[in-house]
Design a protein around this motif. Sequence first.
Motif, PDB file in Angstrom:
ATOM      1  N   GLY A  14       2.194   7.165  -1.848  1.00 51.10           N
ATOM      2  CA  GLY A  14       1.427   6.286  -0.984  1.00 51.10           C
ATOM      3  C   GLY A  14       1.250   4.894  -1.564  1.00 51.10           C
ATOM      4  N   SER A  15       1.326   4.776  -2.900  1.00 48.49           N
ATOM      5  CA  SER A  15       1.173   3.473  -3.553  1.00 48.49           C
ATOM      6  C   SER A  15       2.359   2.563  -3.246  1.00 48.49           C
ATOM      7  N   TYR A  16       3.516   3.161  -2.996  1.00 45.70           N
ATOM      8  CA  TYR A  16       4.731   2.383  -2.754  1.00 45.70           C
ATOM      9  C   TYR A  16       5.022   2.159  -1.274  1.00 45.70           C
ATOM     10  N   ARG A  17       4.311   2.878  -0.421  1.00 47.92           N
ATOM     11  CA  ARG A  17       4.664   2.826   0.997  1.00 47.92           C
ATOM     12  C   ARG A  17       4.468   1.433   1.598  1.00 47.92           C
ATOM     13  N   GLY A  18       3.349   0.770   1.251  1.00 46.14           N
ATOM     14  CA  GLY A  18       3.106  -0.568   1.790  1.00 46.14           C
ATOM     15  C   GLY A  18       4.183  -1.549   1.360  1.00 46.14           C
ATOM     16  N   LEU A  19       4.603  -1.442   0.094  1.00 50.52           N
ATOM     17  CA  LEU A  19       5.642  -2.342  -0.427  1.00 50.52           C
ATOM     18  C   LEU A  19       6.954  -2.109   0.308  1.00 50.52           C
ATOM     19  N   ILE A  20       7.330  -0.855   0.505  1.00 52.14           N
ATOM     20  CA  ILE A  20       8.583  -0.549   1.198  1.00 52.14           C
ATOM     21  C   ILE A  20       8.522  -0.995   2.661  1.00 52.14           C
ATOM     22  N   LYS A  21       7.369  -0.825   3.304  1.00 47.20           N
ATOM     23  CA  LYS A  21       7.216  -1.296   4.681  1.00 47.20           C
ATOM     24  C   LYS A  21       7.435  -2.801   4.766  1.00 47.20           C
ATOM     25  N   SER A  22       6.890  -3.529   3.798  1.00 49.05           N
ATOM     26  CA  SER A  22       7.036  -4.975   3.782  1.00 49.05           C
ATOM     27  C   SER A  22       8.501  -5.383   3.585  1.00 49.05           C
ATOM     28  N   LEU A  23       9.178  -4.711   2.660  1.00 47.66           N
ATOM     29  CA  LEU A  23      10.595  -5.003   2.414  1.00 47.66           C
ATOM     30  C   LEU A  23      11.439  -4.665   3.637  1.00 47.66           C
ATOM     31  N   ALA A  24      11.037  -3.607   4.354  1.00 46.89           N
ATOM     32  CA  ALA A  24      11.766  -3.222   5.569  1.00 46.89           C
ATOM     33  C   ALA A  24      11.682  -4.320   6.608  1.00 46.89           C
ATOM     34  N   LYS A  25      10.487  -4.897   6.781  1.00 48.83           N
ATOM     35  CA  LYS A  25      10.317  -5.970   7.756  1.00 48.83           C
ATOM     36  C   LYS A  25      11.133  -7.202   7.379  1.00 48.83           C
ATOM     37  N   LEU A  59       8.499   9.813  -9.824  1.00 53.41           N
ATOM     38  CA  LEU A  59       8.087  10.040  -8.443  1.00 53.41           C
ATOM     39  C   LEU A  59       9.299  10.347  -7.584  1.00 53.41           C
ATOM     40  N   GLU A  60       9.158  11.325  -6.723  1.00 52.14           N
ATOM     41  CA  GLU A  60      10.248  11.715  -5.828  1.00 52.14           C
ATOM     42  C   GLU A  60       9.910  11.256  -4.401  1.00 52.14           C
ATOM     43  N   PRO A  61      10.597  10.217  -3.898  1.00 57.01           N
ATOM     44  CA  PRO A  61      10.299   9.752  -2.546  1.00 57.01           C
ATOM     45  C   PRO A  61      10.427  10.889  -1.534  1.00 57.01           C
ATOM     46  N   ASP A  62       9.482  10.958  -0.606  1.00 56.61           N
ATOM     47  CA  ASP A  62       9.548  11.997   0.409  1.00 56.61           C
ATOM     48  C   ASP A  62      10.231  11.452   1.665  1.00 56.61           C
ATOM     49  N   LEU A  63      10.365  12.313   2.660  1.00 52.34           N
ATOM     50  CA  LEU A  63      11.086  11.947   3.879  1.00 52.34           C
ATOM     51  C   LEU A  63      10.443  10.759   4.580  1.00 52.34           C
ATOM     52  N   LEU A  64       9.128  10.660   4.519  1.00 56.58           N
ATOM     53  CA  LEU A  64       8.421   9.566   5.178  1.00 56.58           C
ATOM     54  C   LEU A  64       8.797   8.220   4.562  1.00 56.58           C
ATOM     55  N   LEU A  65       8.851   8.165   3.225  1.00 57.08           N
ATOM     56  CA  LEU A  65       9.225   6.926   2.547  1.00 57.08           C
ATOM     57  C   LEU A  65      10.675   6.550   2.845  1.00 57.08           C
ATOM     58  N   TYR A  66      11.559   7.536   2.852  1.00 59.36           N
ATOM     59  CA  TYR A  66      12.955   7.254   3.169  1.00 59.36           C
ATOM     60  C   TYR A  66      13.117   6.760   4.607  1.00 59.36           C
ATOM     61  N   THR A  67      12.311   7.287   5.503  1.00 60.77           N
ATOM     62  CA  THR A  67      12.374   6.837   6.899  1.00 60.77           C
ATOM     63  C   THR A  67      12.000   5.364   6.996  1.00 60.77           C
ATOM     64  N   ASP A  68      10.955   4.959   6.244  1.00 64.28           N
ATOM     65  CA  ASP A  68      10.578   3.541   6.202  1.00 64.28           C
ATOM     66  C   ASP A  68      11.699   2.707   5.588  1.00 64.28           C
ATOM     67  N   ALA A  69      12.289   3.235   4.509  1.00 61.23           N
ATOM     68  CA  ALA A  69      13.348   2.498   3.821  1.00 61.23           C
ATOM     69  C   ALA A  69      14.580   2.326   4.708  1.00 61.23           C
ATOM     70  N   MET A  70      14.870   3.307   5.549  1.00 64.03           N
ATOM     71  CA  MET A  70      16.060   3.231   6.402  1.00 64.03           C
ATOM     72  C   MET A  70      15.989   2.063   7.375  1.00 64.03           C
ATOM     73  N   GLU A  71      14.766   1.588   7.664  1.00 63.87           N
ATOM     74  CA  GLU A  71      14.638   0.411   8.533  1.00 63.87           C
ATOM     75  C   GLU A  71      15.287  -0.801   7.872  1.00 63.87           C
TER      76      GLU A  71
END
Length: 323
Positions: free
Chosen positions: A211-222, A241-253
């Motif tokens: 969850g600590s990395y999710r905001g950063l990845i969302k920002s990079l996705a945008k 840390l092992e990224p979960d499916l939710l983080l990868y989904t954000d990253a795929m954007e």
Amino acid sequence: MGKAIGLLNQLFESQKTHVVPNHLTYNLLVFGAARAGDWTQAQSFRDEMLQHQLRPDAHTYQGLLMACGKAKEKKMVAELLSQIDGPKLVPIYTTAIAASARCGDWQGALALLRQMKEEDGLEPGVGAYQAAMFACSKPDPARWTESLDLLREMRSKGLPVGLTAYNTAILCAGMAHETAVAQRLLDEMKKEGGREGGEEGKGGRLVPNNGSYRGLIKSLAKAGAYEKCLGVLEEMAKEGLEPDLLLYTDAMEVFARSHNPGATMRILNQMKGAKQPDLRLYLAPLIDADEAAERPVVEMFVKEVEKLGGLHVAEQGGEGGGM
């Protein structure tokens, strides 16, 4: 709730004059209705209390505030607070702030926090600040500056700034496309990890999680910054840390717009082997579908979760900062 109401009816039908419903009886029912997101039912229990000459107490109003938050009855938060006789205690204000946050009313949540601070003898705790920060993540774009102000205020008051507060602040910055701010907060959080005070980390220390990395990845996705996103995923791996499916989904954007098929395929292959996200991450969309009375969507969601079987449950802050 059906069984609980059945027991209440049995109580009335028993006609035992010495066994009568009391505050605890109805408060339990109000909280049950609140957890089910049934605002109408919660109100009906409050009305029934009054019929039995039982005045709603602080616990009753906490349950009612929870219920109106889940039902997104924005106007009812202030109405309920106005009905309380006497001083409003910290738990009441904290629940009201959380209810405003659930209603998407960030301005109302911050106003309640200010009002709470102006009350004699009341000091907002960690829960009140975290609820207000969560409210700041609701508008589009997220109110990242207000979220940072709350983080600083927590620190100035000597309150423990834990994993949830940091994750929420990072998420707010990320959703507002403030990549540099999200990165700075993450770096600051890691420095805090070397000191005591992170009540949600291992051994009393702050330890970043997905969850600590999710905001950063969302920002990079945008921003479409796929190379930086790759760097973040590699950084997570180095930290164990092992990224979960939710983080990868954000990253795929990011990678969907990268014009780099090789990088996209690399991430897609990693994504296929990723663990499922924490089960609790499924709860927010499920509750939203239920509140919108989208029964087919709810049923589909439930079936999907059942197919997944045993889902990973994170050790720390499973919802990644109130998401």
